[in-house]
Structure formats: C-alpha cells, structure tokens
Design an enzyme around this catalytic site. Structure first.
Site, PDB file in Angstrom:
ATOM      1  N   CYS A 170       2.507   2.410   5.975  1.00 41.42           N
ATOM      2  CA  CYS A 170       1.607   3.554   5.896  1.00 41.42           C
ATOM      3  C   CYS A 170       0.630   3.482   7.064  1.00 41.42           C
ATOM      4  CB  CYS A 170       0.841   3.545   4.571  1.00 41.42           C
ATOM      5  SG  CYS A 170      -0.055   5.090   4.272  1.00 41.42           S
ATOM      6  N   LYS A 182       3.785   8.955  -6.242  1.00 38.21           N
ATOM      7  CA  LYS A 182       2.482   8.325  -6.059  1.00 38.21           C
ATOM      8  C   LYS A 182       1.411   9.395  -6.204  1.00 38.21           C
ATOM      9  CE  LYS A 182      -0.308   5.943  -2.608  1.00 38.21           C
ATOM     10  NZ  LYS A 182      -0.314   5.297  -1.302  1.00 38.21           N
ATOM     11  N   LYS A 238       3.514   5.072  -9.355  1.00 35.91           N
ATOM     12  CA  LYS A 238       2.184   4.536  -9.094  1.00 35.91           C
ATOM     13  C   LYS A 238       1.116   5.578  -9.364  1.00 35.91           C
ATOM     14  CE  LYS A 238      -0.313   2.925  -5.115  1.00 35.91           C
ATOM     15  NZ  LYS A 238      -0.365   2.935  -3.704  1.00 35.91           N
ATOM     16  N   SER A 248      -4.959  -1.473  -7.921  1.00 39.03           N
ATOM     17  CA  SER A 248      -6.222  -2.222  -7.851  1.00 39.03           C
ATOM     18  C   SER A 248      -7.231  -1.803  -8.917  1.00 39.03           C
ATOM     19  CB  SER A 248      -6.830  -2.056  -6.460  1.00 39.03           C
ATOM     20  OG  SER A 248      -7.051  -0.685  -6.162  1.00 39.03           O
TER      21      SER A 248
HETATM   22  C1  PBG Z   1      -1.530   3.096   1.272  1.00 40.89           C
HETATM   23  C2  PBG Z   1      -1.612   2.520  -0.067  1.00 40.89           C
HETATM   24  C3  PBG Z   1      -2.642   2.609  -1.020  1.00 40.89           C
HETATM   25  C4  PBG Z   1      -2.270   1.801  -2.099  1.00 40.89           C
HETATM   26  C5  PBG Z   1      -1.030   1.268  -1.786  1.00 40.89           C
HETATM   27  N1  PBG Z   1      -0.630   1.730  -0.549  1.00 40.89           N
HETATM   28  C6  PBG Z   1      -3.954   3.297  -0.955  1.00 40.89           C
HETATM   29  C7  PBG Z   1      -4.032   4.762  -1.022  1.00 40.89           C
HETATM   30  O1  PBG Z   1      -3.042   5.477  -1.146  1.00 40.89           O
HETATM   31  O2  PBG Z   1      -5.172   5.214  -0.884  1.00 40.89           O
HETATM   32  C8  PBG Z   1      -3.090   1.552  -3.320  1.00 40.89           C
HETATM   33  C9  PBG Z   1      -2.811   0.269  -4.012  1.00 40.89           C
HETATM   34  C10 PBG Z   1      -3.852  -0.169  -4.980  1.00 40.89           C
HETATM   35  O3  PBG Z   1      -4.798   0.547  -5.328  1.00 40.89           O
HETATM   36  O4  PBG Z   1      -3.731  -1.312  -5.421  1.00 40.89           O
HETATM   37  N2  PBG Z   1      -1.244   4.426   1.367  1.00 40.89           N
END
Ligand code: PBG
Length: 338
Positions: A130, A205, A258, A284
């Site tokens: 990403c 996601k 996710k 997280s």
């Molecule tokens: C990158 C990404 C994110 C997460 C995983 N890959 C952050 C987002 O999309 O803002 C989040 C993972 C987590 O919160 O543990 N795009």
C-alpha cells in the site's frame, strides 16, 4: 425469603439435554467445534531503518516499530511459538507525495524480507502492499485533482509487489482498495518471473474507525479528507461479496476480510461461497479495546482474547492476522484442549 412461584413442571424430553456434553472439561473438549492453532495466526510487524531500534507504539502495548535486526529476532521467537506467519509493514525515513519509498529496494520491508529469508525460519513471509505508509499526505494512492487516482496508483503498487517478491516475500497483500489492484499485481509478478508469489487480497476492507492505532504506528492518518472514497462502506454486505468476487476473478489466492469482529457475517458468507483460504484481519483498534479494558481490570485479557479469535475462526476465517498472535500461541500451548 419470597416463596418461589410454583410452575407446573413440564418434563424435559430425554433427547433435549445438551448439558450432558458440557459436564466435564474432557467432554467439552471432545465436542468442541472450533479449535485454534498457532499455525493459523499471523503477526503484523512494523519495520523501520537502522539497527537495534525499537519505538514502542503507545496504543498497541507490547508492539513497537522495530529495525530489521529486531524484526528477525522477533520472527524467530514467533516461529518458536509456532505462529504461522508475519505480515510486514514499512515505515520509511522520509515520505513524499508519490510514496516512492513503497518500492525502494533498500527500504525497510525489502531489507527485512532479505534478512528473514536468510534466517530461513518456518514462517510465511507476507508483505503489505500500500502507499499510505509512504505518502506525505497519508492516502493509499497518488493524488490528482484532490482525489486518489486509482489507475495512476496501480503501476506503483505493482512495482512495490515485484520489489517485495524479489526480496523474498512468499505472499503480497494489496491493502489500498484500488480497483484492479489484484490483476495489476498478478500481471507484474508473472512478468517478473514471480509466478509462485501468492496474493492475499484485502478484498473486503471497510473504511473503519478501528484502524486508529495502526495509523499512529505508521504515521499514516490522511492529512486531508478520509478513505471513504476507496475503502468500503461497512454498511454494505452485498458489495463486500462483489469485491471478493472481483478479486477472485483477478487472481487472488487468499481472500481477506477486515476488520474481523465487525465482519463476521461477511466471513460466514464468504466461507460458503468461495473455495480459497479466507483470512480475517483482527485490526489494531479491536485489540486496543481489549488492551484498554484489560488494563483497567474490566476484562480478562486471555479469556476475552481467545474468545475473540475463536469467534473469528468459527465465522469462517482459516487465517487470522492479529496483534495477539504471540500471546495467543502461548495461551494455546498452555492449554491445548482449547
Ligand atoms: C494500509 C493498511 C491499514 C491497515 C492495514 N493496512 C490502514 C488503513 O487502511 O488506514 C490497518 C490495520 C490495523 O488497523 O491493524 N492501507
């Protein structure tokens, strides 16, 4: 004491006594439908440059941004615990508008992959693909006319995936929610001779409030706007299935959903519909809630943590990406009957 209300006693049919099989721990273990194993857990690792560096992440107790040498040591511990894999995220020294650090072969993720490959540990090496950790504005793609430009971002993601595969990634995980990203990665990997590198698609996601601690860790909070123009609306289940359908068609080897606990219905539907491995990212914020409550003594960390992970697997995930991977592996060792 108040007298009990006398009920007319209705006999319970002999066949309708599920409590029979809950009587002892041995019986409960025998009839358990969902079992967790350390080998299905994947630990996210945040990698930075330098040596012997560790910067704790406040909202994820026990986790830190770590240099490559520390990442190898951590992966070694995880392998000893039987954890199935690591998922690498890189935090570059410098961010720029186009996120060029994402495909810098000397960056933290490729460096860590080379070192981990060299260490030859029995863990799967996965790398997130990403732009958001690498862009100065924190969005998951390049900006044109104030918007994230989908098609201009695809070649950059593809380049990053090839650099990670060159460095030794077994699996790449495109997480930017750009349309066509799985097809772009598959084509670029194949053209570079990486026909054996797998793609774990962050297929469904959601634009979620539960990524907060991750963004603190990665310094990837968008500088303007939010991610709702590319990440999914968490209100939509049919659209989530469509996203998975598209990623399957584009060549995804593993589908990921996710966040995990707010998407259990999606996991269950996907399990019925697709015959590829399904992963769930226990993100997280989900773990931060547990840590904060446990810190206050409001929840028991181990039992609530295992209950969360079991629900995710029961819903249909075979792979769980979780910040609890190390502790959960330990808990499962202590009590393998779970
Ligand atoms: C990158 C990404 C994110 C997460 C995983 N890959 C952050 C987002 O999309 O803002 C989040 C993972 C987590 O919160 O543990 N795009």
């Amino acid at each position: 004491m108040r007298e009990l209300i006398r009920t007319r006693s209705v006999p319970v049919p002999s066949a309708d006594r599920p409590r029979r099989l809950r009587r002892t721990a041995a019986l409960r273990s025998l009839v358990k439908e969902t079992r967790l194993a350390p080998g299905q857990l994947v630990m996210p690792l945040f990698v930075i440059s330098g040596r012997n560096r560790s910067e704790p992440i406040e909202s994820l107790p026990g986790h830190a941004r770590i240099s490559v040498d520390r990442a190898v040591a951590r992966a070694r511990e995880l392998a000893q615990l039987g954890v199935g894999g690591v998922l690498l995220f890189g935090i570059p020294d410098r961010k720029d508008d186009d996120g060029t650090g994402a495909y810098d072969a000397a960056g933290p993720v490729p460096s860590a992959l080379r070192a981990l490959k060299e260490a030859d540990l029995p863990v799967v090496l996965a790398a997130d693909v990403c732009m958001c950790e690498y862009t100065s504005h924190g969005h998951c793609g390049v900006i044109a006319n104030g918007q994230v430009d989908n098609d201009a971002t695809l070649p950059l993601l593809a380049e990053a995936a090839v650099v990670y595969a060159d460095a030794g990634a077994d699996i790449v995980g495109p997480s930017g929610m750009m349309d066509g990203q799985v097809a772009a990665l598959r084509a670029a990997l194949d053209a570079a001779g990486h026909t054996e590198t797998g793609i774990m698609a962050y297929a469904s996601k959601a634009a979620s409030a539960f990524y907060g601690p991750f963004r603190e860790a990665a310094g990837s909070t968008p500088a303007f706007g939010d991610r709702r123009g590319y990440q999914m609306d968490y209100s939509n289940a049919r659209e989530a299935i469509r996203e998975m359908e598209l990623d399957m068609r584009e060549g995804a080897d593993i589908l990921m959903v996710k966040p995990a606990l707010t998407s259990l219905d999606l996991l269950a539907r996907a399990r019925q519909r697709f015959d590829v491995p399904l992963a769930a990212y226990h993100v997280s914020g989900e773990v931060a809630m547990l840590e904060a409550a446990a810190e206050h003594g409001w929840l028991d960390r181990k039992s609530a943590g295992l209950e969360m992970l079991t629900a995710i697997v029961r819903a249909g995930a075979g792979i769980v990406i979780t910040y609890l991977a190390a502790d959960a592996a330990r808990w499962l060792r202590e009590d393998p009957a779970r």
